[in-house]
Scaffold this motif. Structure first.
Motif, mmCIF file in Angstrom:
data_model
loop_
_atom_site.group_PDB
_atom_site.id
_atom_site.type_symbol
_atom_site.label_atom_id
_atom_site.label_comp_id
_atom_site.label_asym_id
_atom_site.label_seq_id
_atom_site.Cartn_x
_atom_site.Cartn_y
_atom_site.Cartn_z
ATOM 1 N N ARG A 139 0.842 -1.208 0.000
ATOM 2 C CA ARG A 139 0.000 0.000 0.000
ATOM 3 C C ARG A 139 0.871 1.249 0.000
ATOM 4 N NH1 ARG A 139 -2.938 -3.103 4.071
ATOM 5 N NH2 ARG A 139 -4.791 -3.952 3.067
ATOM 6 N N PHE A 159 -9.063 0.950 0.461
ATOM 7 C CA PHE A 159 -7.805 1.590 0.095
ATOM 8 C C PHE A 159 -7.843 2.040 -1.362
ATOM 9 C CE2 PHE A 159 -3.700 1.277 -2.027
ATOM 10 C CZ PHE A 159 -2.960 2.203 -1.313
ATOM 11 N N SER A 203 1.068 3.919 -3.056
ATOM 12 C CA SER A 203 0.710 5.315 -2.760
ATOM 13 C C SER A 203 1.727 6.303 -3.321
ATOM 14 C CB SER A 203 0.572 5.518 -1.248
ATOM 15 O OG SER A 203 -0.536 4.783 -0.775
ATOM 16 N N ILE A 241 -5.590 -5.697 -2.062
ATOM 17 C CA ILE A 241 -5.002 -4.584 -1.313
ATOM 18 C C ILE A 241 -6.073 -3.866 -0.486
ATOM 19 C CG2 ILE A 241 -5.165 -2.594 -2.892
ATOM 20 C CD1 ILE A 241 -2.108 -2.269 -2.525
#
Length: 181
Positions: free
Chosen positions: A69, A98, A73, A94
């Motif tokens: 993650r 998110f 990002s 994931i």
């Protein structure tokens, strides 16, 4: 004899060779100093010859779902369009929450993405949202194979994201490598 520390003398028909230790030391010190001068002149040239556009690669590893993650990002900070070979079926792993927040933030930051993925019902649904989600999705027939990992190319970075079994990500920062892909 040629280097200057062995001397030659004659006595009659016989030739004698001898070396004075202080002469040997002086000659070796002189040669060492000359080599050092040559080295000092040559080393800066190596830096000039090095490709000014190249950069040493920086590699960062991310482990586990939280690491993936965090790695994914990083796309939110991109100043360039993101090119992606996408295994979106795995991105569900994931976390839908998110991914929903991620897409929202990506759109908010104005980060465009151009993924290539399999022609599946999930991707056909994504295709309908292309304009609103700053995406230009392209699909290939399911019969041409499966993608088990995603590859994202942005700025001078390449992100390899694998959520298939043991989740991990690898971020490679190198302009030449990113340009190659």
């Amino acid at each position: 004899v040629k280097r200057g520390f062995v001397r030659k003398s004659r006595r009659g028909r016989a030739q004698f060779f001898y070396a004075d230790p202080s002469d040997v030391k002086k000659v070796i010190e002189m040669e060492t100093a000359q080599r050092q001068e040559t080295l000092d002149e040559i080393l800066p040239l190596f830096n000039e010859v090095r490709n000014p556009l190249s950069s040493p690669p920086k590699v960062t590893f991310f482990e586990g779902m939280d690491g993936c993650r965090k790695a994914y990002s990083l796309l939110l900070e991109s100043k360039t369009e993101v090119l992606e070979f996408a295994a979106h079926e795995d991105l569900v792993k994931i976390g839908e929450s998110f991914m929903g927040k991620f897409v929202e933030q990506r759109v908010k930051h104005g980060v465009h993405i151009r993924p290539i993925c399999r022609n599946t019902p999930l991707h056909r649904m994504f295709k309908n949202l292309d304009k609103r989600q700053l995406r230009k999705l392209r699909m290939f027939p399911e019969s041409q194979g499966e993608l088990y990992s995603s590859i994202d190319i942005f700025e001078n970075k390449v992100l390899l994201l694998n959520l298939y079994h043991d989740p991990f990500a690898i971020l490679i920062e190198n302009q030449e490598f990113a340009n190659t892909l």
